[in-house]
Write an enzyme that holds these catalytic residues in place. Structure first.
Site, PDB file in Angstrom:
ATOM      1  N   LYS A  35      52.257  25.316  66.324  1.00  0.00           N
ATOM      2  CA  LYS A  35      50.996  25.624  66.841  1.00  0.00           C
ATOM      3  C   LYS A  35      50.779  24.323  67.914  1.00  0.00           C
ATOM      4  CE  LYS A  35      48.349  24.178  62.812  1.00  0.00           C
ATOM      5  NZ  LYS A  35      47.343  24.537  61.633  1.00  0.00           N
ATOM      6  N   ARG A 131      36.569  28.633  55.730  1.00  0.00           N
ATOM      7  CA  ARG A 131      36.887  28.624  57.170  1.00  0.00           C
ATOM      8  C   ARG A 131      37.152  29.994  57.437  1.00  0.00           C
ATOM      9  NH1 ARG A 131      41.776  24.711  59.272  1.00  0.00           N
ATOM     10  NH2 ARG A 131      43.148  26.303  58.697  1.00  0.00           N
ATOM     11  N   TYR A 256      37.036  -2.859  81.086  1.00  0.00           N
ATOM     12  CA  TYR A 256      35.711  -2.365  81.425  1.00  0.00           C
ATOM     13  C   TYR A 256      34.833  -2.679  80.395  1.00  0.00           C
ATOM     14  CZ  TYR A 256      37.185   1.701  84.198  1.00  0.00           C
ATOM     15  OH  TYR A 256      37.825   2.299  85.409  1.00  0.00           O
ATOM     16  N   MET A 304      41.530   5.014  81.303  1.00  0.00           N
ATOM     17  CA  MET A 304      42.055   6.446  81.441  1.00  0.00           C
ATOM     18  C   MET A 304      43.598   6.035  81.655  1.00  0.00           C
ATOM     19  SD  MET A 304      41.202   9.534  83.920  1.00  0.00           S
ATOM     20  CE  MET A 304      39.352   9.719  83.476  1.00  0.00           C
TER      21      MET A 304
HETATM   22  C1  PLP Z   1      48.588  24.049  60.449  1.00  0.00           C
HETATM   23  C2  PLP Z   1      48.589  24.970  59.280  1.00  0.00           C
HETATM   24  C3  PLP Z   1      49.567  24.485  58.655  1.00  0.00           C
HETATM   25  C4  PLP Z   1      50.493  23.537  58.770  1.00  0.00           C
HETATM   26  O1  PLP Z   1      49.872  22.198  58.177  1.00  0.00           O
HETATM   27  P1  PLP Z   1      50.709  20.790  57.780  1.00  0.00           P
HETATM   28  O2  PLP Z   1      49.522  19.853  57.256  1.00  0.00           O
HETATM   29  O3  PLP Z   1      50.772  20.419  59.273  1.00  0.00           O
HETATM   30  O4  PLP Z   1      51.846  21.179  57.427  1.00  0.00           O
HETATM   31  C5  PLP Z   1      49.651  25.602  57.464  1.00  0.00           C
HETATM   32  N1  PLP Z   1      48.992  26.601  57.221  1.00  0.00           N
HETATM   33  C6  PLP Z   1      47.912  26.703  58.074  1.00  0.00           C
HETATM   34  C7  PLP Z   1      46.910  27.917  57.736  1.00  0.00           C
HETATM   35  C8  PLP Z   1      47.638  25.901  59.160  1.00  0.00           C
HETATM   36  O5  PLP Z   1      46.528  25.949  59.947  1.00  0.00           O
END
Ligand code: PLP
Length: 361
Positions: A35, A131, A256, A304
């Site tokens: 992801k 969640r 800055y 930036m």
């Molecule tokens: C992102 C995610 C993972 C992977 O988690 P890591 O800590 O990066 O291994 C696994 N399961 C779910 C539901 C996630 O959202």
């Protein structure tokens, strides 16, 4: 002189880390988590390099569709599921598996007719994260209806997610696992529970399918354990270039707001990277970089497109020299993240489009 930062992606390290996953959890199938553009490493190139995975996991349908467009033929699992009929249809047409995470999503799949059935799907159970997930009192019914759903060709599996897997021997982890295992036994479902931290520290949780993310990218999920102590190899090395040198007099200010003031005459280097590339502004006045094999402090605010570094002790540094921001032995990303008051996950995901990814190995 090259005027852009580069994220060097070591595909051999990626494959080494996948081999580590297999070694630690030899009896589980692996859905590699890609992801968020494979944690900033580049979705498609990473998926190709991780072809020894049993499946790929993404957060959103759009990410799964990109994998299919690129010709990836593995099973793909969408962690957040989908919320519209047209997305259900797209998932089905593209052989993309869904995780059903809310009652609304379940109602949707039960009340529609798809032109093609979905492949093996998952139901997300709420076990402590609060969640996404079906609450315990609704779970039995949800499972029974999904098992019978005409829009799902194969069976379903049971998934949940640890809220505290990075805390070793925290009893909340066992509690979450107990809930899942009991439900899986009752309904005879396969189980997926473990993320990287659980894969590495909680073997009882491995079950049928594991979901490694951060460990594939060679970073430690634990605050107190380094990646190298876990035999993981960093996949991303972030570099840029020294583009200018300023000789400051005592009292001169840098950047800055003049947040850094020279206490004596100082040689300052300007490096071509900033928060517009994903180099965190939290590293203002606290970060460090590597140049000529030496560590140099970040001076003043991160802008930036640029940062300033202290070259007082690196007198032979010159314009055009390479600068490493993270991903080498002296600068593991975990240490940089600590200084930025965040975790490696965030630094990796923040690397922007503007940073060129170069793939090696
Ligand atoms: C992102 C995610 C993972 C992977 O988690 P890591 O800590 O990066 O291994 C696994 N399961 C779910 C539901 C996630 O959202």
């Amino acid at each position: 002189m090259q005027l852009h930062p580069i994220a060097h992606i070591d595909l051999a390290a990626l494959q080494h880390n996948l081999a580590c996953v297999k070694q630690v959890a030899p009896d589980s199938r692996i859905m590699s988590v890609v992801k968020a553009n494979a944690y900033g490493h580049g979705l498609v190139d990473v998926a190709r390099a991780l072809s020894a995975s049993d499946a790929f996991t993404v957060a959103r349908l759009s990410e799964g569709l990109l994998l299919r467009e690129a010709g990836i033929e593995h099973a793909i699992v969408v962690l957040e599921g989908v919320n519209t009929v047209s997305d259900l249809q797209l998932a089905a047409e593209n052989d993309i598996s869904l995780v059903f995470t809310t009652l609304l999503q379940i109602e949707l799949v039960l009340s529609t007719t798809l032109s093609k059935a979905l492949l093996f799907c998952w139901v997300m159970a709420e076990t402590g994260m609060h969640r996404l997930g079906i609450p315990a009192e609704k779970l039995d019914q949800a499972i029974q209806s999904l098992k019978r759903a005409e829009n799902i060709a194969d069976s379903i599996g049971l998934m949940s997610h640890f809220a505290n897997a990075d805390l070793l021997r925290d009893e909340r982890n066992q509690h979450q696992l107990d809930q899942i295992m009991q439900c899986a036994k009752q309904h005879r479902l396969s189980v997926s529970m473990a993320n990287s931290a659980a894969i590495l520290s909680f073997p009882e949780s491995h079950a049928d399918w594991i979901r490694p993310g951060i460990m594939l990218y060679g970073s430690s999920p634990f605050k107190m354990q380094s990646a190298s102590s876990l035999n993981l190899k960093p996949v991303m090395k972030l570099t840029s270039t020294l583009i200018a040198i300023q000789n400051l007099k005592t009292g001169d200010e840098v950047g800055y707001g003049g947040d850094w003031v020279a206490e004596h005459d100082t040689r300052v280097g300007i490096v071509n990277i900033g928060y517009g590339d994903g180099y965190s502004r939290q590293l203002s006045n606290t970060g460090s970089v590597k140049i000529h094999n030496k560590i140099a402090a970040v001076l003043g605010r991160v802008s930036m497109d640029m940062i300033a570094i202290d070259l007082s002790h690196i007198l032979h540094a010159k314009e055009g020299d390479d600068v490493v921001l993270w991903g080498c032995e002296q600068l593991p990303i975990e240490d940089v993240a600590n200084k930025a008051n965040t975790i490696s996950y965030e630094l990796l995901c923040q690397i922007s489009e503007r940073v060129r990814r170069e793939y090696h190995g």
